[in-house]
Scaffold this active site. Structure first.
Site, PDB file in Angstrom:
ATOM      1  N   ASP A   1       0.848  -1.193   0.000  1.00  0.00           N
ATOM      2  CA  ASP A   1       0.000   0.000   0.000  1.00  0.00           C
ATOM      3  C   ASP A   1       0.893   1.256   0.000  1.00  0.00           C
ATOM      4  OD1 ASP A   1      -3.047   0.787   0.453  1.00  0.00           O
ATOM      5  OD2 ASP A   1      -1.875   2.075   1.797  1.00  0.00           O
ATOM      6  N   TRP A   2       0.610   2.237   0.861  1.00  0.00           N
ATOM      7  CA  TRP A   2       1.432   3.448   0.903  1.00  0.00           C
ATOM      8  C   TRP A   2       2.879   3.159   1.276  1.00  0.00           C
ATOM      9  CZ3 TRP A   2       1.838   8.395  -0.391  1.00  0.00           C
ATOM     10  CH2 TRP A   2       0.723   9.055  -0.865  1.00  0.00           C
TER      11      TRP A   2
ATOM     12  N   ASP B   1      -7.682  -8.877  -3.385  1.00  0.00           N
ATOM     13  CA  ASP B   1      -7.610  -7.425  -3.196  1.00  0.00           C
ATOM     14  C   ASP B   1      -8.394  -6.702  -4.285  1.00  0.00           C
ATOM     15  OD1 ASP B   1      -6.955  -4.809  -2.729  1.00  0.00           O
ATOM     16  OD2 ASP B   1      -4.790  -5.053  -2.992  1.00  0.00           O
TER      17      ASP B   1
ATOM     18  N   HIS C   1      -6.269  -7.169   0.442  1.00  0.00           N
ATOM     19  CA  HIS C   1      -5.352  -6.042   0.310  1.00  0.00           C
ATOM     20  C   HIS C   1      -4.256  -6.077   1.371  1.00  0.00           C
ATOM     21  CE1 HIS C   1      -3.963  -2.045  -0.689  1.00  0.00           C
ATOM     22  NE2 HIS C   1      -4.171  -1.635   0.557  1.00  0.00           N
TER      23      HIS C   1
ATOM     24  N   TRP D   1     -12.114   2.976  -3.887  1.00  0.00           N
ATOM     25  CA  TRP D   1     -11.701   3.092  -2.484  1.00  0.00           C
ATOM     26  C   TRP D   1     -11.610   4.553  -2.069  1.00  0.00           C
ATOM     27  CZ3 TRP D   1     -10.755   1.795   2.351  1.00  0.00           C
ATOM     28  CH2 TRP D   1      -9.723   2.412   3.056  1.00  0.00           C
TER      29      TRP D   1
END
Length: 467
Positions: A290-291, A417, A446, A331
């Protein structure tokens, strides 16, 4: 470990005497660990930690008790004796137990950082040693752990308060909210003097030894924090590696600026670069999702000699010249419509194997809306256009990964995901030079790290081949 069975009450009786010794240690300002040696239904030796008072690094409670028992019995061999100690023995004390020829060791609380009876390693399972001692754990564990917590809590609070006062424009999640989280036993580490932080306090886990073979640098995403890596950390440290897992500003145990506008791509990236420098990390396996990947994948091009490997999970390089995936756009829209969403239930929906206590742990850092500025802001910070903040850096990083990266790369994909799934990950794979190894997790969504017990051992085998 063996079970006490019918001897449980008797074991508790002797452990209460060890706890009394531990309380004496606390009264003397020593770490509250106590021990007694029992033979034939009688205490033949007792002791508590005395390392400070005696200026003796070997004066652990176990060693003091063994010395007293040996003197009382007139023999350095303590055959037929049992040792009761309130905390899992370290390697030094385990060695003393073997030399003394004790029959059994019964301990209270586990010691996740130095325990040599199963937490870090288990010397009592080594059949090659010339003496075997039975080991039993968990007797009055809660009472033993409580005594340690009560001893260290005011010390830690004083250290934290003196080291990093809270800025007026930030909030700090109360420490007690993080007490007794499941599967998260590691002590907190903080830094507040990185240039970019300007006094904000940043938390990070530091698990393992400085001289470890590899350092796994684990970067989380939104809305997670270092708790996300709890299933992977023990596997890597038991394999002889070190783990560094920071909480980005606005997340976890780190300070949380009050204003949404505080959060910027360049700020968070610069803090990570400065943390790597401050800790002087080398032979890094960069672990991202993710980030953690949106930011983390831009780090190695600045100091490529520090990085040896990449474990990449459900993330992307947001370069601004490729449209963001429909799943991510959905999202982002959902976040804008539900700014107070329940973080824990988000994890629970995609990870039905989690217990309520585990998914509730993801809510702990965010007691109210004032602590949630990062959660509101991060979905809109993902670079979408060629001139978005961070897009040019991400394009430079793409060039680095395609043409200059020479380390080993392992990709793990959570196939359930809906945000950054297999299609996105296959496109990212094509951008990473030499990325051929792909681990598919059919049931993972995810937050792939919630299946980390399947990924971490594969990573150990894969990256240890670099040694």
């Amino acid at each position: 470990m063996n079970q006490l069975g019918e001897g449980a009450l008797q074991a508790e009786h002797w452990m209460h005497q060890a706890l009394a010794q531990a309380q004496l240690a606390a009264a003397c300002g020593e770490v509250p660990v106590g021990a007694v040696v029992v033979k034939g239904g009688q205490v033949v030796g007792s002791g508590f930690n005395q390392t400070i008072a005696s200026q003796d690094p070997t004066a652990h409670a176990e060693v003091v008790a063994l010395r007293a028992a040996a003197k009382a019995l007139g023999n350095h061999r303590l055959e037929g004796c049992d040792l009761y100690v309130t905390l899992e023995p370290c390697t030094m004390c385990a060695g003393a137990v073997f030399h003394a020829r004790l029959d059994r060791v019964i301990y209270g609380a586990a010691e996740p950082r130095t325990g040599a009876a199963g937490s870090v390693l288990n010397l009592f399972e080594q059949t090659a040693l010339n003496h075997q001692t039975q080991v039993l754990g968990g007797v009055l564990a809660d009472e033993s752990a409580k005594l340690l917590r009560e001893f260290f809590q005011p010390i830690r609070q004083a250290m934290r308060g003196n080291a990093s006062p809270l800025r007026d424009d930030a909030l700090r999640t109360p420490d007690e909210r993080f007490d007794n989280l499941p599967d998260y036993p590691w002590p907190a580490n903080y830094v507040s003097d990185l240039p970019s932080l300007k006094g904000l306090r940043m938390h990070y886990l530091y698990v393992g030894e400085q001289g470890s073979k590899l350092t796994y640098l684990c970067l989380h995403g939104n809305p997670a924090w270092s708790y996300l890596y709890r299933k992977m950390i023990p596997i890597w440290t038991q394999a002889g590696h070190r783990v560094i897992a920071p909480d980005m500003i606005g997340f976890g145990k780190s300070d949380k600026p009050k204003k949404d506008s505080f959060h910027q791509f360049q700020f968070h990236r610069q803090v990570l670069l400065e943390l790597v420098d401050r800790l002087d990390l080398k032979r890094i396996v960069l672990v991202v999702q993710d980030w953690g990947g949106i930011l983390g994948l831009t780090l190695p091009m600045e100091q490529p000699d520090r990085y040896a490997g990449l474990l990449v999970m459900n993330t992307l390089l947001a370069t601004g010249d490729v449209p963001l995936s429909p799943g991510f756009l959905a999202w982002r829209e959902w976040c804008s419509k539900n700014p107070e969403f329940d973080v824990g239930r988000l994890f629970a929906r995609g990870n039905p194997q989690m217990s309520p206590a585990q998914w509730q742990a993801y809510n702990v850092p965010f007691p109210d809306s004032g602590h949630r500025a990062a959660l509101r802001t991060f979905p809109n910070l993902v670079p979408e256009f060629s001139d978005s903040p961070g897009a040019e850096l991400s394009r430079q990083a793409r060039e680095f990964w395609q043409t200059k990266w020479t380390g080993q790369s392992l990709m793990a994909i959570g196939q359930q995901d809906p945000v950054l799934g297999e299609t996105v990950m296959r496109a990212l794979k094509a951008q990473i030079n030499g990325c051929e190894e792909v681990l598919l997790l059919e049931k993972a969504g995810h937050f792939v790290q919630e299946h980390g017990e399947h990924i971490a051992p594969v990573a150990v085998t894969f990256f240890d081949s670099m040694q």
